[in-house]
Design a protein around this motif. Structure first.
Motif: not given
Length: 265
Positions: A66-78
Motif C-alpha cells: 500500500e505504501m508503494m502505491l502512495w510513493a508512486l502516486m505522490s511523486t508522479s503527482f508531484g
C-alpha cells in the motif's frame, strides 16, 4: 520528429531551471510549503499502519504494498505539477482567449503553456514519495531507478489525461470541472489496493482514468521485474501523449482569440 522532441525537452529544461530560480527567491515560503505537504501526507501513513495492524491484507495488498502505491502516486503527482504546473489553467485560458501570447512565439505552444508555471506544494509531494520509497525498499539501486522511471511516466500520463480533458473546452465549452474530477479520481483510486475494486471499475482504471499504469502495474514491476509490463507502461504513456497532443492541436483550430497579447519569456 526527433528534432521537435529535442526542442521540447530543451524548452522544458529551460522552464524547469527558471521555475526553480523563481521559487528559491522565497526560500522560507518554499520550505514551509514543502514541509507542510510532507507532514500532511505523512498523516496517512499512520492511518494505514493502524488499519493493517488489525487486518493483515486488504485486496491482496500488505502495508508495504500500500505504501508503494502512495510513493508512486505522490511523486508522479508531484512531478506532474512541478514540471507542468500550468496544466489546470488550460480551460480558463481557452475560455478567456488567453492563448494568444503563447501562439505568437516560435515554440511548441502546448509545452510552453504547461511548463510556464510550477506549483510549489507539489515539490513536497515529490519529495514525500521519494522518502517513502526509501523507507519501504531501502537503498536498492535497480528498484529506485525503476521507481524514478515510473514516476516520470506517471507524471506524463497524468498531465496528458488532464490536457485531454481540458482540450475538450475547445469543442464543448468549459470542461474545467471535468478535468478537476479526473484529478480527484486519479488520487482517490490510486491510493487503494486494486483488489477491492469491481471489474467494471478496473476497466475504467485501465482506460479512461489509467491509474493502473501509474501505480498498480509499476508497483508490480518494482517488486518483481517484468519486461512486458514495463513496455506496457511505456506504451500507454506514449499513447496518452499522442492523444493529448492530437486533442489540443485539433481543438486549437477552433480557438477564438481574445486579443490579449502580453509579453512572455
Amino acid at each position: 520528429m526527433l528534432m521537435e522532441a529535442k526542442k521540447s525537452l530543451k524548452l522544458m529544461g529551460y522552464y524547469f531551471k527558471f521555475n526553480i530560480s523563481s521559487v528559491m527567491e522565497y526560500r522560507m515560503s518554499f520550505l514551509v510549503q514543502c514541509f507542510g505537504m510532507i507532514l500532511n501526507n505523512s498523516a496517512f501513513i499512520f492511518f494505514w499502519w493502524i488499519l493493517f495492524e488489525n487486518i493483515s491484507t486488504i485486496g491482496g495488498y500488505g502495508f508495504k504494498d500500500e505504501m508503494m502505491l502512495w510513493a508512486l502516486m505522490s511523486t508522479s503527482f508531484g512531478l506532474c505539477f512541478v514540471v507542468f504546473g500550468n496544466v489546470n489553467q488550460i480551460t480558463r485560458m481557452i475560455i478567456n482567449g488567453e492563448l494568444d501570447s503563447y501562439l505568437l512565439q516560435p515554440k511548441d505552444p502546448l509545452i510552453n503553456i504547461l511548463c510556464s508555471k510550477t506549483i510549489v506544494s507539489a515539490w513536497g509531494d515529490t519529495l514525500y514519495g521519494v522518502i517513502l520509497f526509501f523507507i519501504i525498499k531501502g537503498f536498492h539501486v535497480r528498484s529506485f531507478l525503476l521507481f524514478l522511471l515510473f514516476c516520470i511516466t506517471g507524471a506524463l500520463i497524468l498531465a496528458s489525461v488532464l490536457v485531454t480533458f481540458h482540450a475538450l473546452s475547445f469543442y464543448s465549452g468549459n470542461t474545467e470541472g471535468l478535468a478537476q474530477l479526473a484529478t480527484e479520481f486519479f488520487i482517490s483510486f490510486s491510493i487503494y489496493p486494486e483488489g477491492i475494486f469491481s471489474n467494471a471499475v478496473k476497466y475504467i482504471l485501465y482506460t479512461v482514468i489509467p491509474v493502473a499504469f501509474v501505480v498498480y502495474i509499476p508497483a508490480k514491476v518494482i517488486n518483481e521485474f517484468s519486461l512486458v509490463m514495463l513496455l506496457e507502461v511505456l506504451g500507454v504513456a506514449l499513447v496518452w501523449i499522442v492523444i493529448a497532443y492530437t486533442m489540443f492541436y485539433k481543438g486549437l483550430k477552433k480557438y477564438e482569440s481574445g486579443n490579449l497579447i502580453t509579453n512572455k519569456l
